[in-house]
Structures are given as C-alpha cells and as structure tokens.
Design a protein around this motif. Structure first.
Motif, mmCIF file in Angstrom:
data_model
loop_
_atom_site.group_PDB
_atom_site.id
_atom_site.type_symbol
_atom_site.label_atom_id
_atom_site.label_comp_id
_atom_site.label_asym_id
_atom_site.label_seq_id
_atom_site.Cartn_x
_atom_site.Cartn_y
_atom_site.Cartn_z
ATOM 1 N N SER A 2 -11.148 -4.654 -26.858
ATOM 2 C CA SER A 2 -10.475 -3.605 -28.116
ATOM 3 C C SER A 2 -9.065 -2.955 -27.984
ATOM 4 N N ARG A 3 -8.418 -3.078 -28.779
ATOM 5 C CA ARG A 3 -6.755 -2.798 -29.094
ATOM 6 C C ARG A 3 -6.605 -1.513 -30.187
ATOM 7 N N ALA A 4 -5.580 -0.676 -29.255
ATOM 8 C CA ALA A 4 -5.197 0.970 -29.785
ATOM 9 C C ALA A 4 -3.964 0.490 -29.769
ATOM 10 N N VAL A 5 -3.011 0.820 -30.724
ATOM 11 C CA VAL A 5 -1.821 1.751 -30.749
ATOM 12 C C VAL A 5 -1.478 3.038 -31.059
ATOM 13 N N PHE A 6 -0.505 3.608 -30.405
ATOM 14 C CA PHE A 6 -0.156 5.369 -30.180
ATOM 15 C C PHE A 6 0.723 5.325 -31.160
ATOM 16 N N PRO A 7 0.865 5.000 -31.953
ATOM 17 C CA PRO A 7 2.334 5.484 -33.029
ATOM 18 C C PRO A 7 3.210 6.413 -32.710
ATOM 19 N N GLY A 8 4.788 6.594 -32.248
ATOM 20 C CA GLY A 8 5.110 7.401 -32.296
ATOM 21 C C GLY A 8 6.664 7.552 -32.417
ATOM 22 N N THR A 9 7.695 8.840 -32.690
ATOM 23 C CA THR A 9 9.245 8.349 -32.167
ATOM 24 C C THR A 9 9.751 8.688 -30.985
ATOM 25 N N PHE A 10 8.573 9.123 -29.672
ATOM 26 C CA PHE A 10 9.485 9.298 -28.753
ATOM 27 C C PHE A 10 10.588 10.019 -28.453
ATOM 28 N N ASP A 11 11.040 10.879 -29.019
ATOM 29 C CA ASP A 11 12.595 11.382 -29.037
ATOM 30 C C ASP A 11 12.792 11.990 -28.690
ATOM 31 N N PRO A 12 12.398 12.511 -27.044
ATOM 32 C CA PRO A 12 12.270 11.794 -26.231
ATOM 33 C C PRO A 12 10.969 11.463 -25.698
ATOM 34 N N LEU A 13 10.795 10.427 -25.135
ATOM 35 C CA LEU A 13 8.591 10.259 -24.154
ATOM 36 C C LEU A 13 9.058 12.157 -23.607
ATOM 37 N N THR A 14 7.835 12.755 -23.815
ATOM 38 C CA THR A 14 7.507 13.975 -22.661
ATOM 39 C C THR A 14 5.773 13.467 -21.793
ATOM 40 N N ALA A 15 6.087 14.780 -20.954
ATOM 41 C CA ALA A 15 4.597 14.453 -20.223
ATOM 42 C C ALA A 15 4.134 14.435 -21.105
ATOM 43 N N GLY A 16 3.831 15.382 -22.334
ATOM 44 C CA GLY A 16 2.500 15.040 -23.122
ATOM 45 C C GLY A 16 2.014 13.987 -23.478
ATOM 46 N N HIS A 17 3.009 12.940 -24.284
ATOM 47 C CA HIS A 17 3.026 11.495 -24.798
ATOM 48 C C HIS A 17 2.414 11.077 -23.239
ATOM 49 N N LEU A 18 3.428 10.570 -21.909
ATOM 50 C CA LEU A 18 2.420 10.202 -21.404
ATOM 51 C C LEU A 18 0.969 10.332 -20.742
ATOM 52 N N ASP A 19 0.909 11.698 -20.977
ATOM 53 C CA ASP A 19 -1.098 12.237 -20.152
ATOM 54 C C ASP A 19 -1.801 11.674 -21.779
ATOM 55 N N VAL A 20 -1.560 11.342 -23.210
ATOM 56 C CA VAL A 20 -2.083 11.111 -24.048
ATOM 57 C C VAL A 20 -2.120 9.272 -23.426
ATOM 58 N N VAL A 21 -0.883 8.386 -22.899
ATOM 59 C CA VAL A 21 -1.072 7.110 -23.076
ATOM 60 C C VAL A 21 -2.012 7.127 -21.818
ATOM 61 N N GLU A 22 -1.921 7.117 -20.640
ATOM 62 C CA GLU A 22 -2.955 7.335 -20.018
ATOM 63 C C GLU A 22 -4.287 8.122 -19.877
ATOM 64 N N ARG A 23 -4.671 9.026 -20.942
ATOM 65 C CA ARG A 23 -6.611 9.211 -21.558
ATOM 66 C C ARG A 23 -7.004 7.867 -22.264
ATOM 67 N N ALA A 24 -5.663 7.568 -22.653
ATOM 68 C CA ALA A 24 -6.257 6.387 -23.916
ATOM 69 C C ALA A 24 -6.262 4.784 -23.456
ATOM 70 N N ARG A 25 -5.582 4.687 -22.249
ATOM 71 C CA ARG A 25 -5.681 3.177 -21.512
ATOM 72 C C ARG A 25 -6.913 2.993 -21.086
ATOM 73 N N HIS A 26 -7.313 4.230 -21.154
ATOM 74 C CA HIS A 26 -9.107 3.772 -19.874
ATOM 75 C C HIS A 26 -9.318 3.648 -21.338
ATOM 76 N N LEU A 27 -9.723 4.041 -22.421
ATOM 77 C CA LEU A 27 -11.132 3.776 -23.788
ATOM 78 C C LEU A 27 -10.532 2.508 -23.963
ATOM 79 N N PHE A 28 -9.503 2.230 -23.774
ATOM 80 C CA PHE A 28 -9.489 0.619 -24.899
ATOM 81 C C PHE A 28 -9.169 -0.666 -23.884
ATOM 82 N N ASP A 29 -9.149 -2.029 -24.023
ATOM 83 C CA ASP A 29 -8.641 -2.860 -23.180
ATOM 84 C C ASP A 29 -7.089 -3.640 -23.444
ATOM 85 N N ASP A 30 -6.728 -3.285 -24.424
ATOM 86 C CA ASP A 30 -5.178 -3.137 -24.740
ATOM 87 C C ASP A 30 -4.507 -1.737 -25.448
#
Length: 135
Positions: A2-30
């Motif tokens: 399973s593959r997913a994307v987390f799109p955004g501008t990330f201007d700048p990257l925030t703690a909220g973005h990192l939290d979403v990445v941290e949780r989503a990475r456990h839901l998908f293989d990539d």
C-alpha cells in the motif's frame, strides 16, 4: 504493497505535519511526502529547497517515508507512481469542509483520500502562523 502520499506546500514544515506523517507511516507500506511546487501560493522557498528541509526533518528510522517535489495535480502523481491513497491532515471544521471538496475531486479522478484529524495540542499550528511568527 500500500502506498500513500501526503501532499502540501510545507512552507514551512510544522510539528502538525510531522505528526500526520508519523501516524500515516504506520498505516501504509510506503508514504511519500509530496511537496507542492506551485508559485501561485507564493512560497518563501523553491520546491526542492522545501523538499530538502522536509527530508532533513524526518527521523532516520522512518525508512518507509520518502519526499518528492511535484508540479501538477496530486492525482496525476498518484497514477504515475502507483499510489493508492491521498492523506490529508485536518485541524478544524473549516479544514474538513475544504478537504472534503478536494477529496471529492480526487475521488472522481480515481484516488481516495484519508483525512487524519490533528492531535488537540497541535490544532493551532499552521504554516501561515509559523511564517508570520518564526521561532
């Protein structure tokens, strides 16, 4: 796989973005953090510079997370790179309404969206505020 994307501008990257990445990475293989290259949003830095900043912020142990800069529709990236799902973070009811509209459009293009609500402690964190009031 399973593959997913987390799109955004990330201007700048925030703690909220990192939290979403941290949780989503456990839901998908990539998981691909997809840095939007869109001059209309007037980013402070070019797409590749923002992508490099995201890469630098990711913990070394997050081996199933990669970062790409992309100009164009997220759904096009998904089709070209065999990505199954778009992941989006939501902080409040306004975000939910906006993301539901985007999700409907992406679903019509064949790509479903998973909305991940922010943790309450991070609900007030935004890139706009981070740019206006840098630490």
């Amino acid at each position: 796989m399973s593959r997913a994307v987390f799109p955004g501008t990330f201007d700048p990257l925030t703690a909220g973005h990192l939290d979403v990445v941290e949780r989503a990475r456990h839901l998908f293989d990539d998981l691909v953090v997809l840095v939007a290259v869109n001059a209309a949003k007037n980013p402070a830095r070019e797409g590749e510079a923002r992508a490099a900043a995201v890469r630098a912020a990711l913990p070394a142990g997050w081996g199933n997370v990669s970062v790409s800069a992309w100009r164009g529709l997220t759904a096009d990236f998904c089709h070209r790179h065999n990505v199954d799902v778009i992941v989006r973070g939501v902080r409040n009811p306004g975000d939910v309404r906006h993301e539901q509209e985007l999700a409907a459009m992406n679903q019509s293009l064949g790509i479903p969206t998973l909305l991940i609500p922010t943790r309450p402690a991070l609900a007030t964190v935004s890139s706009t505020a981070a740019r206006a009031f840098p630490a």
